[in-house]
Write an enzyme that holds these catalytic residues in place. Structure first.
Site, mmCIF file in Angstrom:
data_model
loop_
_atom_site.group_PDB
_atom_site.id
_atom_site.type_symbol
_atom_site.label_atom_id
_atom_site.label_comp_id
_atom_site.label_asym_id
_atom_site.label_seq_id
_atom_site.Cartn_x
_atom_site.Cartn_y
_atom_site.Cartn_z
ATOM 1 N N ASN A 185 0.626 -1.193 0.045
ATOM 2 C CA ASN A 185 -0.915 -0.063 -0.352
ATOM 3 C C ASN A 185 0.969 0.668 0.240
ATOM 4 O O ASN A 185 1.609 1.831 1.150
ATOM 5 C CB ASN A 185 -0.788 0.084 1.348
ATOM 6 C CG ASN A 185 -2.350 1.391 0.800
ATOM 7 O OD1 ASN A 185 -2.086 1.980 0.289
ATOM 8 N ND2 ASN A 185 -2.763 1.447 2.231
ATOM 9 N N ARG A 209 -2.678 -2.343 -3.152
ATOM 10 C CA ARG A 209 -3.790 -1.250 -3.288
ATOM 11 C C ARG A 209 -4.185 -0.139 -4.309
ATOM 12 O O ARG A 209 -2.645 0.697 -4.413
ATOM 13 C CB ARG A 209 -4.289 -0.876 -1.668
ATOM 14 C CG ARG A 209 -5.623 0.188 -0.987
ATOM 15 C CD ARG A 209 -5.200 0.758 0.086
ATOM 16 N NE ARG A 209 -6.869 1.899 -0.287
ATOM 17 C CZ ARG A 209 -6.751 2.744 0.742
ATOM 18 N NH1 ARG A 209 -5.889 3.207 1.068
ATOM 19 N NH2 ARG A 209 -7.698 3.467 1.080
ATOM 20 N N HIS A 266 -12.716 2.933 -0.168
ATOM 21 C CA HIS A 266 -12.914 2.567 0.752
ATOM 22 C C HIS A 266 -14.045 1.121 0.368
ATOM 23 O O HIS A 266 -13.939 0.465 1.323
ATOM 24 C CB HIS A 266 -13.066 2.701 1.769
ATOM 25 C CG HIS A 266 -12.834 4.129 2.562
ATOM 26 N ND1 HIS A 266 -13.119 4.947 3.883
ATOM 27 C CD2 HIS A 266 -11.074 4.146 2.988
ATOM 28 C CE1 HIS A 266 -12.321 5.877 3.661
ATOM 29 N NE2 HIS A 266 -11.209 5.289 3.849
ATOM 30 N N ARG A 306 -11.343 15.881 5.701
ATOM 31 C CA ARG A 306 -12.329 16.684 5.041
ATOM 32 C C ARG A 306 -13.335 16.945 5.193
ATOM 33 O O ARG A 306 -13.373 16.725 6.290
ATOM 34 C CB ARG A 306 -12.092 15.632 4.189
ATOM 35 C CG ARG A 306 -10.155 14.515 3.601
ATOM 36 C CD ARG A 306 -10.857 14.013 2.691
ATOM 37 N NE ARG A 306 -9.826 12.849 2.395
ATOM 38 C CZ ARG A 306 -9.646 11.688 2.093
ATOM 39 N NH1 ARG A 306 -10.285 10.669 2.787
ATOM 40 N NH2 ARG A 306 -8.072 11.123 1.967
ATOM 41 N N GLU A 334 -7.810 -5.136 5.368
ATOM 42 C CA GLU A 334 -7.583 -4.233 3.982
ATOM 43 C C GLU A 334 -6.209 -5.841 3.526
ATOM 44 O O GLU A 334 -6.735 -5.923 2.226
ATOM 45 C CB GLU A 334 -7.789 -3.115 3.763
ATOM 46 C CG GLU A 334 -8.841 -2.211 4.304
ATOM 47 C CD GLU A 334 -8.655 -0.683 4.391
ATOM 48 O OE1 GLU A 334 -8.949 -0.374 3.054
ATOM 49 O OE2 GLU A 334 -8.047 -0.347 4.637
#
Length: 378
Positions: free
Chosen positions: A7, A77, A165, A226, A364
């Site tokens: 990742n 990823r 996600h 965010r 993940e």
């Protein structure tokens, strides 16, 4: 199969060597501050200074510390997969398509691609697979992914809701079905992935039918830095006053909990609330109210709801966020068990609650490894 899961971020490279047969991570670590002063490799609770001017050099350091000969595949990823509807074996054509999507995720895709190219160079004999955060949400119906802007313009430039996600949402929804002891195809679920980045998804009969993030990861829930949902008119006004680049920086890196209260970490926010900080209290209310609205909306969109899962750093570890996010949803059949919630679950709803609520740790890396195996075996 032993899969090296990578990742790659703009200045980091997270990695794991994952055994798909045992579903265990045999090695997990990261290289931080790539291309910056003082890069370090974190592994086994220790930090080691390394030479990591770029992702290729960082991967060389990683490969020195793992049994390289045991790596049978590499799974990457990739945040934005554009039109890809499933994970894909990496070819030069696939890389060219991903590079064409980089403008849609400028903070993520260029780094993901740098990690892929580094791995192709270092392990040319090993098959490599791209696993996309957006792929799970490609099952959304058009009414959920289409923006109400001129159709020709949207179709020409790919202006639509993609969602992110997805690897986490897919893994957690499958795991939740296992915990419920019911087929995923029978269930209507809401997955709340709450970390510094946060998103909600509506998963009906095993398919994502809506999700809170959209064209970019900025839409939807309030996050660490965010903004989440804002009036497009406000975005235009910010761009007019500040310029496009500064407006984007503000909405992506200076808003959310950080903008509301000066804290992007929920642990710091809770301490500020306990100290009587009114802005922190309001930020927590805004944050959890937005989650609650999405839960209600998605229950309506699916015509019902069997279970809710909280996952990721905040979702798995913050009982106060879970409580406030579900408070007032008893009319939907959500009945939280305060003691189970405080203890972290895994089941945190009362016995007999029509809608079950669970804390489901995401993984993940394991999801990427299993998808890599699936692609190669097929």
């Amino acid at each position: 199969m032993k899969v090296l899961v990578l990742n790659a971020g703009s200045s980091s490279l997270k990695f794991s060597l994952t055994n798909t047969a045992t579903r265990r991570h045999e090695i997990r670590g990261s290289v931080e501050r790539i291309g910056l002063e003082g890069p370090v490799l974190k592994l086994g609770g220790e930090e080691t200074p390394v030479a990591a001017a770029d992702h290729r050099a960082a991967l060389v350091e990683v490969l020195r510390r793992i049994p390289r000969e045991e790596v049978t595949a590499v799974g990457h990823r990739v945040v934005h997969g554009g039109g890809f509807t499933a994970s894909s074996l990496i070819t030069e054509e696939v890389l060219e398509r991903l590079e064409a999507y980089s403008h849609l995720a400028p903070l993520h895709n260029p780094a993901n691609i740098a990690g892929i190219r580094a791995a192709l160079s270092a392990l040319p004999e090993v098959p490599q697979v791209a696993v996309f955060d957006t792929a799970f949400h490609q099952t959304m119906p058009e009414r959920a992914w289409r923006y109400a802007i001129p159709r020709e313009l949207a179709d020409e430039h790919g202006f639509r809701r993609y969602g992110f996600h997805g690897t986490s949402h897919r893994y957690v929804s499958q795991r939740l079905a296992e915990l419920l002891g019911r087929p995923l195809e029978e269930l209507r679920l809401i997955v709340l992935h709450l970390g510094n980045g946060a998103s909600a998804s509506a998963v009906s009969r095993g398919r994502s039918v809506d999700t809170s993030m959209g064209f970019t990861p900025m839409e939807g829930l309030v996050m660490g830095t965010r903004s989440g949902d804002v009036d497009p008119g406000l975005v235009l006004e910010l761009a007019r006053r500040l310029g496009v680049e500064k407006a984007g920086e503000l909405l992506n890196k200076q808003s959310g909990l950080l903008g509301l209260a000066g804290h992007q970490d929920l642990r710091d926010l809770h301490r500020a609330v306990a100290a009587g900080d009114a802005a922190a209290r309001e930020a927590l209310e805004v944050y959890t109210y937005r989650i609650k609205k999405y839960v209600g909306a998605y229950a309506a969109a699916m015509g019902g709801l069997e279970a809710i899962a909280f996952t990721a750093g905040v979702g798995e570890n913050d009982p106060e966020v879970r409580r406030l996010s579900l408070e007032g949803l008893e009319f939907l059949g959500v009945e939280l068990d305060p003691k189970a919630n405080a203890a972290g679950g895994p089941r945190i709803s009362r016995a007999g609650s029509r809608v079950e609520v669970w804390v489901v740790p995401t993984d993940e890396e394991l999801a990427i490894a299993l998808d890599t195996e699936r692609v190669l075996e097929s």
